[in-house]
Design an enzyme around this catalytic site. Sequence first.
Site, mmCIF file in Angstrom:
data_model
loop_
_atom_site.group_PDB
_atom_site.id
_atom_site.type_symbol
_atom_site.label_atom_id
_atom_site.label_comp_id
_atom_site.label_asym_id
_atom_site.label_seq_id
_atom_site.Cartn_x
_atom_site.Cartn_y
_atom_site.Cartn_z
ATOM 1 N N ASP A 99 44.133 21.262 16.389
ATOM 2 C CA ASP A 99 44.657 20.903 15.072
ATOM 3 C C ASP A 99 43.555 21.187 14.069
ATOM 4 O O ASP A 99 42.383 20.864 14.317
ATOM 5 C CB ASP A 99 45.003 19.412 15.016
ATOM 6 C CG ASP A 99 46.250 19.062 15.813
ATOM 7 O OD1 ASP A 99 46.774 19.930 16.529
ATOM 8 O OD2 ASP A 99 46.685 17.897 15.720
ATOM 9 N N HIS A 159 42.046 23.404 23.187
ATOM 10 C CA HIS A 159 42.831 23.957 24.283
ATOM 11 C C HIS A 159 42.709 25.476 24.340
ATOM 12 O O HIS A 159 42.310 26.115 23.361
ATOM 13 C CB HIS A 159 44.302 23.565 24.095
ATOM 14 C CG HIS A 159 44.542 22.083 24.065
ATOM 15 N ND1 HIS A 159 45.248 21.417 25.049
ATOM 16 C CD2 HIS A 159 44.167 21.127 23.170
ATOM 17 C CE1 HIS A 159 45.296 20.117 24.763
ATOM 18 N NE2 HIS A 159 44.650 19.916 23.622
ATOM 19 N N SER A 260 35.026 18.247 13.677
ATOM 20 C CA SER A 260 34.072 19.254 13.237
ATOM 21 C C SER A 260 34.769 20.582 13.022
ATOM 22 O O SER A 260 35.817 20.633 12.402
ATOM 23 C CB SER A 260 32.914 19.372 14.227
ATOM 24 O OG SER A 260 31.867 20.119 13.653
#
Length: 293
Positions: A99, A159, A260
């Site tokens: 995300d 991922h 981050s």
Amino acid sequence: MMKIRRFFQKWMLQEDLNFLLTNRIPRITLTRFMGWWSQIRHPWVVKSSMSVWRLFSDLDLSDAKHTQFDSLHACFTRELKPGARVVNLEPSLMTSPCDAIVGACGTITQGQVFQAKGFPYQLETLLGTSAHCQHWPAALEGGTYITLRLTSSMYHRFHAPHDVQLKHVTYISGDTWNVNPVALARVQELFCKNERAVLHMQTQEGVPFLIVPVAAVLVASMRFHAVDVLLNLRYKGPNEMPCDAAYVKGQEMGWFEHGSTILVFVPKGFALAEGIAPGVQIRMGQALLQILA
């Protein structure tokens, strides 16, 4: 509560104040303290800390697997409910590993990319002096780069963007500058200063590419499933970690212990997927890059 949150968020939008409070501080000391504090398992600590956190962010736990946590760390590294993210399985697409809000992106030209408009940096500087990284600037010339910024309230796991293999990890210790837009527009070569890890990747078809997670203030800790160590400011080596881990598209590879940035670098033969541009918010599993025929 909503009015108080808006006040704090508006206050932090003042660029000079934001930069002062998030960078002109003992960054490494504060980051180490936050690492310790986030591990405290006490309901008062967790409740009060999350209340402060919500003042500065739009923390949303509606898609989290659990909504009650025994530490801040557990909330930072939370898992999602099954089905909370849909991975685009189209073979011609590389998906977002996390995300994020899309930052600077474009073509790698003469080894140069940008962290923000007018603030270039060299791939060679980012990747450091490791012998394992020396070939990458030439291999990626003319390719595409994308900056993916995770805010503190986002889901912090990352991922596999395709069916891939992780061949090697190069860990580079560094500073902990904030990586928000205010700092990126003020600090030259910021990503090249911060703690980071270079993930040497390869698609099933043998196409090499890089994923570079970059740590930041309060964040300097990364965990990769393929490497059985916690990479943080206290880690003393080794910095080169061979591995051969295979992942299917969308499979979890690791996590930040706050929020981050992830930098993605691919060679020629890719283009930005439709709708990908600076400022666009994207979720893990959505199309990020188009693999050209």
